[in-house]
Motif scaffolding. Structure first.
Motif, mmCIF file in Angstrom:
data_model
loop_
_atom_site.group_PDB
_atom_site.id
_atom_site.type_symbol
_atom_site.label_atom_id
_atom_site.label_comp_id
_atom_site.label_asym_id
_atom_site.label_seq_id
_atom_site.Cartn_x
_atom_site.Cartn_y
_atom_site.Cartn_z
ATOM 1 N N ARG A 33 64.720 30.690 53.028
ATOM 2 C CA ARG A 33 64.487 32.082 52.594
ATOM 3 C C ARG A 33 65.721 32.958 52.737
ATOM 4 N N PHE A 130 51.092 41.755 63.993
ATOM 5 C CA PHE A 130 52.035 41.057 63.126
ATOM 6 C C PHE A 130 51.275 39.960 62.404
ATOM 7 N N THR A 131 51.896 39.398 61.395
ATOM 8 C CA THR A 131 51.298 38.237 60.737
ATOM 9 C C THR A 131 52.217 37.051 60.949
ATOM 10 N N THR A 132 51.618 35.873 61.020
ATOM 11 C CA THR A 132 52.396 34.661 61.214
ATOM 12 C C THR A 132 51.821 33.583 60.305
ATOM 13 N N ASP A 133 52.704 32.884 59.635
ATOM 14 C CA ASP A 133 52.299 31.867 58.668
ATOM 15 C C ASP A 133 51.302 30.888 59.305
ATOM 16 N N LYS A 134 50.241 30.570 58.569
ATOM 17 C CA LYS A 134 49.187 29.714 59.135
ATOM 18 C C LYS A 134 49.687 28.319 59.502
ATOM 19 N N GLU A 153 42.762 38.129 58.937
ATOM 20 C CA GLU A 153 43.481 37.360 57.920
ATOM 21 C C GLU A 153 44.722 38.153 57.530
ATOM 22 N N GLY A 154 45.839 37.467 57.415
ATOM 23 C CA GLY A 154 47.056 38.120 56.934
ATOM 24 C C GLY A 154 47.232 37.773 55.467
ATOM 25 N N MET A 155 46.990 38.759 54.594
ATOM 26 C CA MET A 155 46.982 38.498 53.143
ATOM 27 C C MET A 155 48.288 39.000 52.517
ATOM 28 N N LYS A 156 48.825 38.199 51.600
ATOM 29 C CA LYS A 156 50.102 38.548 50.980
ATOM 30 C C LYS A 156 50.036 38.275 49.480
ATOM 31 N N MET A 157 50.785 39.057 48.747
ATOM 32 C CA MET A 157 50.960 38.805 47.303
ATOM 33 C C MET A 157 52.423 39.081 46.960
ATOM 34 N N ARG A 158 53.044 38.106 46.330
ATOM 35 C CA ARG A 158 54.417 38.327 45.877
ATOM 36 C C ARG A 158 54.390 39.118 44.567
ATOM 37 N N LEU A 159 55.361 40.008 44.393
ATOM 38 C CA LEU A 159 55.368 40.855 43.196
ATOM 39 C C LEU A 159 56.421 40.423 42.188
ATOM 40 N N ASP A 160 57.254 39.431 42.562
ATOM 41 C CA ASP A 160 58.295 39.047 41.598
ATOM 42 C C ASP A 160 57.889 37.796 40.813
ATOM 43 N N VAL B 128 53.491 42.494 48.808
ATOM 44 C CA VAL B 128 52.482 43.428 49.328
ATOM 45 C C VAL B 128 51.673 42.672 50.363
ATOM 46 N N GLU B 149 46.751 36.050 48.825
ATOM 47 C CA GLU B 149 46.509 34.767 49.450
ATOM 48 C C GLU B 149 46.448 34.943 50.974
ATOM 49 N N GLU B 153 48.046 34.289 59.629
ATOM 50 C CA GLU B 153 47.148 34.808 60.654
ATOM 51 C C GLU B 153 47.555 36.253 60.917
#
Lengths: 160, 160
Positions: A33, A130-134, A153-160, B128, B149, B153
């Motif tokens: 990354r 904080f959120t941490t990858d599952k 639940e830590g929810m994410k959406m990429r915008l690119d 986001v 998605e 956590e």
């Protein structure tokens, strides 16, 4: 057995950016990354300046560094976020926690998190999150030992 | 069947606080967490002022409102957070999403989230994120339909 020396903590300055990005890249996910080049991509300096622009003394958005023998051996981003929910509770949010692979086993991660919690309390925060990858199962156990609960639940959406 | 009228969006002002707290309290978890009295507890006004103090035009920390017939029918907190990780990516973070129980079924929640994503994109955010309590299973399905998605956590620790 290597001798261990005292760990001190301080906020990052612009001059620390190469050391911080080296740490961010020194990680299973971070290595793909991040872009740790010399000179660093300008994007990191712009991001640092953006963090500064939204930091106040009462509500920082800063990188906290763990320093040992003048070396930066750990970092995390600490962001205080004011909000209305839960009777206007102030939250502290952690991101980008890294400890140098050269100094594992000295509880530097634990000391860094504990120090960030002390700062958060002193600024009036009543929640740290904080959120941490599952997929980071070892990290989850580490955080649960420190008193964090995987309640959300830590929810994410990429915008690119 | 009630007629539906157009939804507009705007950022909250201090005068909107009673309507926002009413929405925050109009929720299974919020009803015990919030204190919706007349007058409102000062803590909400102090928290609003703290949000303002850490908002810039480029990096807001504001409540976004959905308005229908001059009524505030939905809200969410939108916070842009600059950071170094992932090559200095700008993140948008959502919190306190609520839609009035009087207007369910009009996709107001979806429109509000979609609008917050548009704002986030226009400000340069590439991710986001938010956390949602693991017991809110209906909410998870709703967010997954919108493209989020549950990859992380969401860890929390109370400090009081």
């Amino acid at each position: 057995m290597p001798t261990t020396t005292e760990i001190t903590f301080r906020y990052a300055t612009r001059e620390d950016l190469p050391s911080i990005v080296a740490l961010l890249a020194d990680d299973e996910k971070g290595k793909t990354r991040e872009e740790f080049t010399d000179p660093l991509p300008d994007a990191y300096y712009q991001a640092f300046d953006a963090m500064q622009s939204q930091s106040t003394e009462a509500l920082p958005n800063k990188y906290l560094l763990a320093v040992q023998d003048a070396d930066i051996v750990g970092c995390l981003q600490l962001t205080l976020i004011a909000g209305l929910s839960r009777r206007g509770q102030l939250r502290a949010q952690i991101e980008g926690v890294r400890v140098s692979s050269k100094v594992r086993g000295q509880k530097i991660g634990e000391k860094l998190i504990t120090h960030s919690i002390s700062i958060s309390k002193s600024l009036g925060a009543v929640l740290v999150q904080f959120t941490t990858d599952k997929t980071r199962k070892d990290a989850h156990r580490f955080y649960e030992r420190l008193g964090f609960e995987a309640s959300h639940e830590g929810m994410k959406m990429r915008l690119d």
